[in-house]
Design a protein around this motif. Structure first.
Motif, mmCIF file in Angstrom:
data_model
loop_
_atom_site.group_PDB
_atom_site.id
_atom_site.type_symbol
_atom_site.label_atom_id
_atom_site.label_comp_id
_atom_site.label_asym_id
_atom_site.label_seq_id
_atom_site.Cartn_x
_atom_site.Cartn_y
_atom_site.Cartn_z
ATOM 1 N N VAL A 159 0.842 -1.197 0.000
ATOM 2 C CA VAL A 159 0.000 0.000 0.000
ATOM 3 C C VAL A 159 0.877 1.247 0.000
ATOM 4 N N LEU A 160 1.817 1.318 0.920
ATOM 5 C CA LEU A 160 2.627 2.525 1.079
ATOM 6 C C LEU A 160 3.550 2.780 -0.118
ATOM 7 N N LEU A 161 4.018 1.721 -0.764
ATOM 8 C CA LEU A 161 4.903 1.888 -1.919
ATOM 9 C C LEU A 161 4.143 1.974 -3.245
ATOM 10 N N ALA B 191 -5.166 4.665 -4.625
ATOM 11 C CA ALA B 191 -6.060 5.576 -5.350
ATOM 12 C C ALA B 191 -7.048 6.272 -4.410
ATOM 13 N N TRP B 192 -7.135 5.821 -3.186
ATOM 14 C CA TRP B 192 -8.028 6.432 -2.215
ATOM 15 C C TRP B 192 -7.461 7.779 -1.770
ATOM 16 N N SER B 193 -8.181 8.440 -0.912
ATOM 17 C CA SER B 193 -7.694 9.709 -0.366
ATOM 18 C C SER B 193 -6.397 9.464 0.395
ATOM 19 N N THR B 194 -5.615 10.518 0.548
ATOM 20 C CA THR B 194 -4.342 10.391 1.263
ATOM 21 C C THR B 194 -4.556 9.870 2.684
ATOM 22 N N GLY B 195 -5.586 10.358 3.366
ATOM 23 C CA GLY B 195 -5.860 9.903 4.731
ATOM 24 C C GLY B 195 -6.188 8.423 4.787
ATOM 25 N N ALA B 196 -7.040 7.978 3.875
ATOM 26 C CA ALA B 196 -7.417 6.557 3.854
ATOM 27 C C ALA B 196 -6.224 5.691 3.470
ATOM 28 N N TRP B 197 -5.454 6.135 2.486
ATOM 29 C CA TRP B 197 -4.259 5.404 2.050
ATOM 30 C C TRP B 197 -3.281 5.229 3.215
ATOM 31 N N LEU B 198 -3.008 6.315 3.920
ATOM 32 C CA LEU B 198 -2.088 6.239 5.053
ATOM 33 C C LEU B 198 -2.662 5.396 6.196
ATOM 34 N N ALA B 199 -3.953 5.538 6.461
ATOM 35 C CA ALA B 199 -4.571 4.768 7.547
ATOM 36 C C ALA B 199 -4.454 3.272 7.279
ATOM 37 N N VAL B 200 -4.743 2.856 6.062
ATOM 38 C CA VAL B 200 -4.654 1.428 5.725
ATOM 39 C C VAL B 200 -3.201 0.966 5.758
ATOM 40 N N GLY B 201 -2.312 1.733 5.125
ATOM 41 C CA GLY B 201 -0.905 1.340 5.072
ATOM 42 C C GLY B 201 -0.251 1.310 6.443
ATOM 43 N N LEU B 202 -0.352 2.399 7.160
ATOM 44 C CA LEU B 202 0.285 2.467 8.483
ATOM 45 C C LEU B 202 -0.422 1.580 9.498
ATOM 46 N N GLY B 203 -1.742 1.497 9.407
ATOM 47 C CA GLY B 203 -2.492 0.640 10.329
ATOM 48 C C GLY B 203 -2.085 -0.815 10.209
ATOM 49 N N ASN B 204 -2.013 -1.327 8.982
ATOM 50 C CA ASN B 204 -1.593 -2.714 8.776
ATOM 51 C C ASN B 204 -0.144 -2.928 9.196
ATOM 52 N N PHE B 205 0.686 -1.935 8.950
ATOM 53 C CA PHE B 205 2.098 -2.031 9.336
ATOM 54 C C PHE B 205 2.232 -2.156 10.852
ATOM 55 N N VAL B 206 1.529 -1.316 11.579
ATOM 56 C CA VAL B 206 1.596 -1.335 13.047
ATOM 57 C C VAL B 206 1.009 -2.636 13.601
#
Length: 166
Positions: free
Chosen positions: A37-39, A93-108
């Motif tokens: 997601v993040l990359l 392709a989602w909003s920046t907030g949603a993209w970061l929430a999914v990427g960082l949330g799964n990472f954590v």
């Protein structure tokens, strides 16, 4: 002893507790998805309809490494990397907030599971001693899943035979 067995055995030395293995079976795929997601941003257009993301490059290089190490496990990992690369591009392709929430949330969540597993193991993670174990972790998950399904038992026996007494 094959390179595959050496890599799996070295990683398995840090993952003998069933709870630790179970947390890795969930945590490592979550971490890989988070990375996908993040990359997946930025998406760089190379021409009409041709887009490349950092994740596509990382996935191609990793898949080549896994396939070189073992064709069967590598094929499973290459397919998984393709799937999460595709999914990561969708999330990107989602909003920046949603993209970061999914990427960082799964990472954590993924890393939390890793460290919870190592609490049960009573031993530090393998990457503390050898950064290459970050590459071997996904291979270990695929191997453990195959072993649970009764597949690749000669690899399992060779791996277990290479482990030091616990």
């Amino acid at each position: 002893m094959s390179r595959l067995v050496r890599q799996l055995s070295a990683y398995a030395e840090y993952h003998r507790n069933g709870h630790n293995v179970a947390t890795h079976m969930v945590g490592i795929p979550l971490i890989l998805f988070a990375i996908a997601v993040l990359l997946s941003r930025p998406a760089i257009a190379l021409g009409e309809g041709l887009v490349v993301t950092p994740m596509m490059i990382v996935a191609a290089v990793a898949a080549a490494g896994y396939l070189r190490l073992d064709l069967m496990f590598g094929a499973v990992l290459a397919a998984f990397l393709a799937l999460i690369t595709w999914a990561g591009s969708g999330v990107a392709a989602w909003s920046t907030g949603a993209w970061l929430a999914v990427g960082l949330g799964n990472f954590v969540v993924g890393w939390t599971l890793q460290f919870v597993g190592h609490y049960f193991e009573g031993r530090k993670p393998a990457f503390v001693d050898d950064l290459s174990s970050l590459f071997v972790g996904p291979l270990f998950v695929v191997a453990e899943a195959a072993f649970m399904l009764g597949l690749r038992q000669p690899v399992r026996r060779a791996m277990e035979g290479a482990l030091r007494p616990h």
